[in-house]
Design an enzyme around this catalytic site. Structure first.
Site, PDB file in Angstrom:
ATOM      1  N   ASP A 137      38.774  40.943  46.566  1.00  0.00           N
ATOM      2  CA  ASP A 137      39.196  41.745  45.527  1.00  0.00           C
ATOM      3  C   ASP A 137      40.109  41.121  44.990  1.00  0.00           C
ATOM      4  OD1 ASP A 137      39.665  44.897  44.692  1.00  0.00           O
ATOM      5  OD2 ASP A 137      39.040  45.354  46.229  1.00  0.00           O
ATOM      6  N   HIS A 200      44.047  47.205  43.532  1.00  0.00           N
ATOM      7  CA  HIS A 200      43.134  48.165  43.965  1.00  0.00           C
ATOM      8  C   HIS A 200      43.085  46.690  45.263  1.00  0.00           C
ATOM      9  CE1 HIS A 200      39.184  47.252  44.476  1.00  0.00           C
ATOM     10  NE2 HIS A 200      38.080  48.026  43.623  1.00  0.00           N
ATOM     11  N   SER A 487      34.712  52.159  46.006  1.00  0.00           N
ATOM     12  CA  SER A 487      35.756  51.013  46.271  1.00  0.00           C
ATOM     13  C   SER A 487      36.654  51.359  47.484  1.00  0.00           C
ATOM     14  CB  SER A 487      36.844  50.669  45.745  1.00  0.00           C
ATOM     15  OG  SER A 487      36.096  49.655  44.316  1.00  0.00           O
TER      16      SER A 487
END
Length: 732
Positions: A137, A200, A487
């Site tokens: 990520d 994220h 996600s």
């Protein structure tokens, strides 16, 4: 846990040569040359890679300039700067499986754990232990409370990775971290370390493996607990364009992970509700769709006449009940700029007369972050968006904001935006509109996505350097945030996977009347981790099963032996349908005008009581006939296997959307349900996607991948990988 951040690199990792950001000159661009499994022996692959380039480019210095990286740990390959002609030449060389151009992959951007039935104490401490997580990520914020290592011992002995400690610190929970940027091309806010500046990566990492933190919330909203979990690879990113399996970096990497007994959990993508948009569709990965949980964020609009309009927003701003004039953006025209109502109704900043916004709440016909409104001394923003009707997910804004039904009035009463609150959503779970849909664009005999998990309005950790709302100019600094996406669904499923080896898909039944695309939206259903602890029967698929599958997909022995690194062969295996892959679902596509006809073979392994008898029951559409043989399976030992066939027949169908049923095996205490879908597909099907090129559909064994450009970055978290696989973290 070990974090791996990727900013711009051809990332090998056991998850593949992930190809990212490249600002190369027009002549040579980054490519990954994938050469399959690592050969046995101690020979230096780097020298082999150098020799390939030297023989083609004609000099040692040119080869050195071209070679960016040699991948030697989990597979054989290298990254190099090549022209299109040079890439095509290498692609035809003996020993080369594929040459993949450098492309960006797209990021598929606590109450959820309770909703899944995974609350503390419900499953017991025996299900939670020392595990390692591999996560790819945008990095992680190491000081975040979710990664506190209190109570953790030293890393497992098999951990061979490292921690890049520049601007970063690891501990006994966050045991390793690396970042990758092959071009040294950093955004102004990037930090050259595994440290997350996007948010994220911290969000997905804390979802899957964060420490338990009671009282967690987003500025007072969504208070709950963030939890702990797993022993798998979790990948919340993917391409928006389908590629052949060995031109797809995630498919390549996850195949090598599978060989080491590691299952990869992947997000399905955020390109729904259009069909054939699902990404990460290789059968050796688990593909996760996003569904709602029983909580939604509401920020109501109170009009001056007492009427309350329900709005959807994560609104943390309190106007204290004060009412302000409403102005429609279409009435704030900047005539000097030459604007018209056609532009200002969407609240485009340059098109508006900003002086008219002071002291007012602005109504806009399209999604805006609203920051310029408060900078012009406005109060907040109310969004009418005809493309978002009855939204199932909420956004966070940098100003007082809400989104309401576009049918509500746009006149000029006074109003106030009420501070946000959370409501119970009795309709959950339901697959959200943005979640990518099937069918599988490459292998339509394999149902994708596999399962759905919470991916809407998920509270988890956040990087304090990342804006916590949809505005990149939002300067608030927070440790938690609420966001939506597949996600977010992927790590929820990843956290359950150690209980699911070998794989079966134990899931709650989804309501088909609320999902027009049925299993193409939710797969086997909504994740049920509690039931997965005692599934009764499992569908086990080995490397050999997947090799046979690839042979039937048209791959040749030469290519497969490069990929597997052994003597695997496609001899005596003719190309054909994938009906005998031991997959926990049944997918039958039928060409227009053809009869429904297919026979599937499956083998189940008993992981329940040693003496048990399972009986098959069917729930099917009327036009489909199914014969299960045998229809009763009797086991006398744990680990015993039984094979059965499923023969599906029916009339000729044309332009038939998906129709589905189930085959359920029941022994009185276990219910093992597998979906069966039938639908028309190429040619002439309603699911035809123009982006699926003919070359991909022909299943050629050596293709050059093609991805759309998408900004992204990556991380990987690790906490229990096989030693050889984990070595990739040292060499990548």
């Amino acid at each position: 846990m070990a974090i791996y951040k990727m900013l711009s690199v051809l990332y090998p990792l056991l998850l593949a040569a992930l190809v990212l950001n490249c600002h190369c000159d027009e002549i040579r661009k980054l490519h990954v040359v994938y050469m399959g499994d690592r050969p046995h022996g101690d020979s230096s692959l780097a020298s082999t890679h150098h020799s390939i380039l030297q023989s083609m480019l004609g000099s040692d210095s040119s080869a050195k300039d071209s070679l960016v990286y040699s991948y030697e740990r989990s597979f054989n390959g290298f990254a190099a700067k090549l022209t299109e002609e040079e890439a095509a030449t290498i692609a035809e060389m003996e020993g080369v499986v594929s040459v993949i151009p450098n492309r960006k992959l797209k990021l598929h951007t606590t109450r959820s754990w309770d909703f899944m039935g995974f609350s503390k104490g419900k499953l017991g401490a025996s299900q939670e232990g020392e595990v390692i997580i591999g996560l790819l990520d945008t990095g992680v914020w190491p000081e975040h409370p979710s990664f506190n290592d209190t109570g953790y011992g030293p890393p497992p002995a098999k951990w061979k990775g490292i921690c890049q400690t520049t601007n970063f610190t690891c501990n006994n929970k966050l045991i390793g971290a690396r970042y990758y940027n092959s071009e040294n091309d950093f955004d102004h806010k990037d930090i050259p370390s595994p440290r997350d500046t996007e948010g994220h990566g911290t969000h997905t990492a804390s979802t899957i493996a964060g420490a338990e933190l009671p009282g967690t919330s987003f500025l007072g909203l969504a208070e709950g607990v963030a939890r702990d979990g797993v022993d798998v690879i979790s990948v919340s990113l993917g391409s928006s364009f389908p590629s052949d399996y060995f031109d797809d970096p995630i498919a390549i990497g996850s195949f090598h992970a599978m060989k080491h007994g590691i299952l990869t959990s992947c997000s399905a993508g955020n390109s729904g509700p259009e069909p054939v948009t699902v990404s990460n569709f290789a059968p050796w990965t688990m593909t996760v769709a996003a569904s709602t949980i029983d909580r939604k964020f509401v920020a109501n609009l109170a009009l001056g006449n007492g009427q309350i309009l329900t709005g959807i927003s994560i609104n943390t701003f309190d106007l204290n009940g004060t009412s302000y004039p409403l102005i429609w953006g279409g009435d704030a025209v900047n005539y000097t700029y030459g604007s018209t109502t056609d532009y200002t109704q969407y609240c485009e900043e340059d098109a508006m007369n900003l002086d008219m916004l002071a002291g007012k709440i602005v109504l806009c016909d399209g999604l805006q972050d609203g920051l310029f409104i408060t900078q012009a001394n406005g109060i907040g923003i109310v969004i009418f968006d005809s493309t978002i009707v009855n939204p199932a997910y909420a956004f966070s804004y940098p100003v007082p904001a809400t989104l309401i039904n576009p049918e509500d009035s746009k006149k000029n009463p006074v109003a106030t935006i009420l501070v946000g609150e959370t409501w119970k959503d009795a309709m959950a779970p339901m697959v959200v509109s943005f979640s990518s849909r099937g069918p599988n664009p490459i292998s339509p005999d394999i149902l994708k996505p596999d399962i759905s998990a919470p991916g809407v309005d998920i509270l988890a950790g956040w990087s304090p350097l990342a804006p916590p709302s949809i505005s990149y100019k939002d300067t608030r600094s927070l440790y938690y945030n609420v966001i939506s996406g597949t996600s977010m669904a992927c790590p929820h499923a990843s956290a359950r996977l150690p209980t699911l080896k070998p794989v079966t898909l134990i899931a709650h039944v989804m309501d088909p009347t609320r999902h027009n695309d049925l299993e193409f939206s939710y797969g086997s259903g909504h994740i049920n981790p509690a039931a997965a602890l005692d599934p009764g029967l499992v569908f086990d698929a080995s490397e050999t099963d997947y090799i046979n599958f690839l042979c039937k997909q048209g791959y040749n022995t030469t290519t497969l032996q490069l990929v597997t690194g052994d003597n695997s062969t496609c001899a005596n295996i003719s190309p054909g349908r994938a009906w005998d892959l031991n997959y926990p679902s049944f997918s039958l596509y039928v060409e227009d005008g053809q009869q429904i006809m297919g026979t599937f073979t499956r083998t189940v392994t008993n992981v329940g009581p040693p003496n048990s008898t399972y009986t098959a029951t069917l729930y099917l559409p009327l036009i489909i006939s199914v014969d299960v043989e045998p229809s009763v399976l009797t086991f006398s030992a744990v680990g015993e296997t039984k094979t059965f066939t499923v023969k599906v027949t029916g009339p000729a169908i044309t332009q038939q959307p998906i129709m589905s049923g189930t085959i359920t095996w029941n022994d009185g205490s276990h219910s093992v349900r597998t979906p069966l879908v039938v639908y028309n597909y190429f040619p002439g099907a309603p699911y035809t996607d123009s982006e699926v090129s003919n070359s991909v559909l022909e299943n050629k064994p050596k293709l050059q991948g093609s991805f759309k450009e998408n900004r992204s970055g990556f991380i990987r978290l690790s906490v229990h990988l096989e030693a050889e696989t984990a070595e990739v973290f040292k060499s990548a």
